[in-house]
Enzyme design. Structure first.
Site: not given
Length: 495
Positions: A36-37, A76, A130, A332
């Protein structure tokens, strides 16, 4: 010498056994690991000189590293929806984080749903869709391990508590920023704008609890083929990780990313607006003297994520399913750490869109291999369908990457498309990034000579043909924004 009567049959008999698909061979399993990120600050992509990602790097040695892979959206929810449905925001209308995708796209197939419908045991854990409550459509899964958060706000939210009354407990936020403690702006989202080490073991962290669940499933896989999605929340804010990972990156020794102070001067209005979005967060960090701590925290969380990836790989390698499992690692969206005077994602530049993508497909990919061909994460749905022998899904925006898995250097003319908000698009091929905003503003960067995207060439007439060629790949139409906020804004404007 007698000429073979059946040259094709002879050629097939001489092929490596791994290239021959047996008619009765079991369908391959799939392990997909989602970070994530996570931008391109991983060792195998050379994104940051200090980063330590030995496990992601060893995974890259086992299959094909897509060194020019880009998300469909630098946010996201729309990114994950695009990846898991194979439909870009310009087709689906899902542009932001507030759109509950399965409510507005009830008949659209997803990767887990499609695999489940065709006989797979489909398990997921952590953050795959999400993370807000209600975004994870439970019917897509045979089994799901709910995300465990380390942050107080997200834990309260996930449990259905009253988030309007949230306050940090004693000792938090760890960064001790007064505006964060007071839940005031800036920063834009103070409830998650925190970083610092935890005096905990890996196994006491939320992401590790998901990994423990996945390890158990891999030790005793189901009898039918399985699709396992392991969603790691790191390095998403808040940047919490065990202290040992922070100790790997002393704040005063972390290398800051290269930044050009007047980088925004040649941007059109659309680019200026994206750079300005949450720019006050970066100003706050710098005024508080915590910029180096932010870099330390992001890198520490990347390495914590990497350690969890290593555990998943080790569990698979020890599993009965080891020899017949496709591995896909992806993120993502990326993250700015001061480039373009910006902190966070939400832009159409490389730092927001370029992400790690690694595919290991037994009998298809060679180890190690790498390609600079531009690809999009919407390509994963048709790719997995082809690799696993599932029927194709109509109206997907992506294309199968199996030809590249077999021959990473083959011709590949289609650029990768990223969309942020209605009508704002970026196209990336091997050399160029072209951005066109909804108001017609443009940017063009030559990555051959300008890897940091510091010089906007869009206004120079000698590059008109480059822009025109790339513009052919822009969406012909843009689906209306299905965001509840956008809908209310439109209704108000027509009152």
């Amino acid at each position: 010498m007698m000429k073979p009567a059946f040259p094709l049959l002879v050629a097939l008999l001489l092929m490596p056994l791994a290239a021959l698909p047996a008619a009765d061979a079991p369908r391959p399993n799939v392990l997909t690991i989602v970070a994530d990120d996570l931008n391109d600050w991983v060792g195998c992509l050379g994104g940051h000189p200090d980063v330590k990602t030995p496990n992601i790097d060893r995974l890259a040695q086992r299959g094909l590293l897509f060194a020019n892979a880009h998300c469909a959206a630098p946010v996201c929810n729309p990114s994950r929806v695009a990846t898991l449905t194979g439909r870009r925001p310009s087709s689906s209308g899902v542009y932001g984080n507030d759109t509950v995708w399965h409510e507005v796209l009830p008949g659209v197939a997803t990767i887990p749903q499609h695999f489940k419908a065709h006989g797979y045991f489909v398990a997921g854990g952590g953050k795959v869709y999400h993370h807000p409550p209600g975004f994870n459509r439970r019917s897509d899964w045979t089994e799901y391990f709910d995300q465990v958060f380390d942050s107080h706000y997200q834990t309260l939210w996930a449990r259905g508590g009253d988030i309007k009354s949230f306050a940090f407990p004693e000792g938090f936020p760890l960064n001790q920023l007064p505006s964060v403690k007071a839940l005031a702006k800036p920063p834009q989202n103070p409830n998650e704008f925190d970083w610092g080490p935890f005096d905990r073991s890996d196994d006491e962290m939320g992401d590790a609890k998901m990994v423990q669940w996945a390890e158990q499933l891999l030790r005793q896989p189901p009898p039918q083929p399985f699709f396992l999605a392991a969603g790691i929340y790191r390095p998403h804010l808040p940047w919490y990780a065990p202290r040992k990972y922070f100790d790997m990156y002393p704040a005063d020794r972390v290398t800051p990313p290269p930044v050009k102070e007047d980088d925004l001067d040649d941007l059109p209005a659309g680019g200026q607006a994206m750079a300005a979005d949450r720019a006050a967060d970066l100003v706050l960090v710098k005024q508080a003297g915590q910029y180096q701590q932010v870099l330390q925290a992001y890198l520490a969380n990347i390495t914590f994520c990497d350690a969890l990836v290593g555990r998943l790989l080790d569990a698979l390698d020890a599993s009965p399913a080891a020899q017949n499992t496709i591995i896909v690692f992806w993120s993502d969206n990326g993250f700015h750490l001061g480039e373009k005077q910006h902190l966070h994602k939400f832009t159409l530049w490389d730092r927001s869109t370029r992400l790690p993508l690694i595919v290991v497909a037994p009998g298809v990919t060679r180890e190690p291999s790498r390609t600079e061909r531009p690809v999009s994460f919407v390509d994963l749905f048709p790719t997995l369908n082809e690799l696993c022998g599932l029927p194709p899904v109509p109206n997907l925006d992506g294309v199968s990457l199996v030809p590249l898995l077999k021959d990473p250097q083959r011709a590949w003319n289609q650029p990768a498309l990223t969309t942020h908000g209605l009508g704002n698009h970026a196209l990336r091929n091997e050399r160029w990034r072209y951005i066109r905003y909804a108001d017609g503003g443009e940017e063009l960067y030559d990555h051959q000579d300008d890897p940091h995207e510091w010089t906007n060439l869009a206004g120079q007439p000698e590059f008109a043909s480059v822009k025109a060629e790339l513009a052919k790949w822009l969406p012909r139409t843009d689906a209306p924004n299905l965001s509840p906020k956008a809908k209310r804004k439109k209704e108000k404007a027509t009152d």
